[in-house]
Scaffold this motif. Structure first.
Motif: not given
Length: 388
Positions: A362-366, A333-338, A321-330
């Motif tokens: 924008l990334m911080g707000t998301i 952000l990875t999409f915008i950075a890409g 669940k922790t890994l899922t939360i991290v993946s969901t948040i980033f």
């Protein structure tokens, strides 16, 4: 001591040995059945003795005017006691000199077929009889210092007319001290007809020692089950497996008795009186009670294992669940950075003065909006934290 290898039997001994009836047991019924391994560890006294403690003899003589405890230092003392036809409890401690024990059994008119049953160690638990001789072989079980470390030593008992013999593999100071004190204070004085009662009292003394062991194991299993729910570490499961192994060894020692005692009661042995038979019936009930307690504790071991597996599964789910939360948040952000990491000349924000700051905001707000959303859904609650 008793008899040297070159000793010649006297005329008196040859007379009574020839007068013994020629007993023929059922083929294989009295064969020695040694265990593949000892049910538990060897006692410290046997370790210090190199595997077998020195043999010592003592006798509790039931004189008409009162019992007398004496130490036997040579063969002649035992011969004198047996020649007086007085009830005797012969107590043998240690099995370092088996030839001396065989000589004592011959003097007590015990057929040679019983010698392997009481001298081979470790012997399977058994209750056997032939003619006027009853043989009982048990293992005295106890814990060294911790319920995880089981210790055992063999105790053999032989009963015939006017003679009860106990053979202890590991010396214990005064053999069956509580029973000896009871005999010394018994009123009226014990006689030959009380020897069968002494036999089942000795067996009860050994079996009763298992109940405190089971209580200790039950307390330890309760602690392990709580530890498995609070902090499921691998050592919890290891200790549960060790306790389960000890329970299995105890059950293996009791399993033959369940059938053999009932079979013995149906034989109507002439040596056993009504009180002795009643004692063996109570003994059968004790064996059933111990066996049922072992079954209950075995299921409790399963409960500890299941609690450990459930807690471990919950922890693994928490990690996922922790890994899922991290993946969901980033992920966004990875999409915008890409997107803004592409090097195209016609990107409108490429030469914008505030483009870098705007993308970070924008990334911080998301990320903040996602964290708030997941927190309200209860994703950040830790279901594996220790609970007091």
């Amino acid at each position: 001591m008793f008899r040297t290898p070159g000793y010649l039997a006297s005329g008196y001994e040859l007379g009574w040995m020839q007068s013994l009836p020629q007993l023929r047991p059922t083929p294989g019924s009295l064969d020695s059945r040694r265990l593949e391994e000892r049910p538990g560890q060897m006692p410290n006294s046997l370790y210090l003795a190199g595997g077998r403690a020195p043999t010592t003899f003592s006798a509790l003589v039931l004189w008409p005017d009162g019992p007398q405890l004496c130490r036997l230092n040579d063969r002649g003392q035992l011969e004198d006691l047996l020649s007086q036809r007085v009830p005797i409890w012969l107590r043998v401690s240690g099995m370092g000199q088996p030839h001396l024990i065989r000589e004592a059994l011959e003097l007590c008119r015990i057929p040679a077929v019983f010698s392997p049953l009481v001298l081979d160690t470790p012997q399977s638990t058994r209750v056997d009889s032939m003619g006027d001789v009853i043989a009982v072989v048990l293992h005295r079980l106890r814990f060294s210092r911790d319920p995880l470390n089981l210790v055992s030593d063999q105790v053999s008992m032989l009963l015939t007319h006017n003679c009860l013999i106990s053979i202890e593999e590991a010396p214990s100071g005064d053999p069956f001290a509580s029973l000896t004190d009871w005999l010394m204070q018994k009123s009226p004085v014990a006689a030959a007809e009380d020897l069968d009662d002494l036999l089942h009292y000795m067996v009860d003394n050994i079996l009763d020692g298992i109940f405190p062991m089971l209580e200790q194991m039950a307390n330890r299993l309760d602690d392990l089950e709580e530890a498995a729910l609070r902090d499921p570490r691998p050592r919890v499961l290891t200790r549960a497996y060790q306790l389960r192994t000890n329970l299995r060894r105890i059950r293996q020692q009791l399993w033959p008795l369940r059938h053999q005692i009932l079979l013995f009661l149906r034989q109507n042995q002439p040596v056993m009186g009504p009180d002795g038979l009643q004692g063996f019936q109570e003994m059968a009930q004790n064996v059933e009670q111990i066996f049922e307690s072992c079954e209950i504790l075995r299921h409790q071991c399963d409960a500890v294992t299941e609690a450990h597996m459930a807690s471990t599964g919950n922890r693994m789910n928490q990690i996922m669940k922790t890994l899922t939360i991290v993946s969901t948040i980033f992920a966004p952000l990875t999409f915008i950075a890409g997107i803004y990491g592409m090097n195209f000349d016609n990107m409108p924000e490429l030469h914008w003065r505030y483009g870098y700051i705007a993308s970070l905001l924008l990334m911080g707000t998301i990320a903040t909006m996602q964290a708030i959303y997941l927190w309200r859904r209860g994703w950040f609650e830790d279901w594996t934290a220790p609970r007091r």
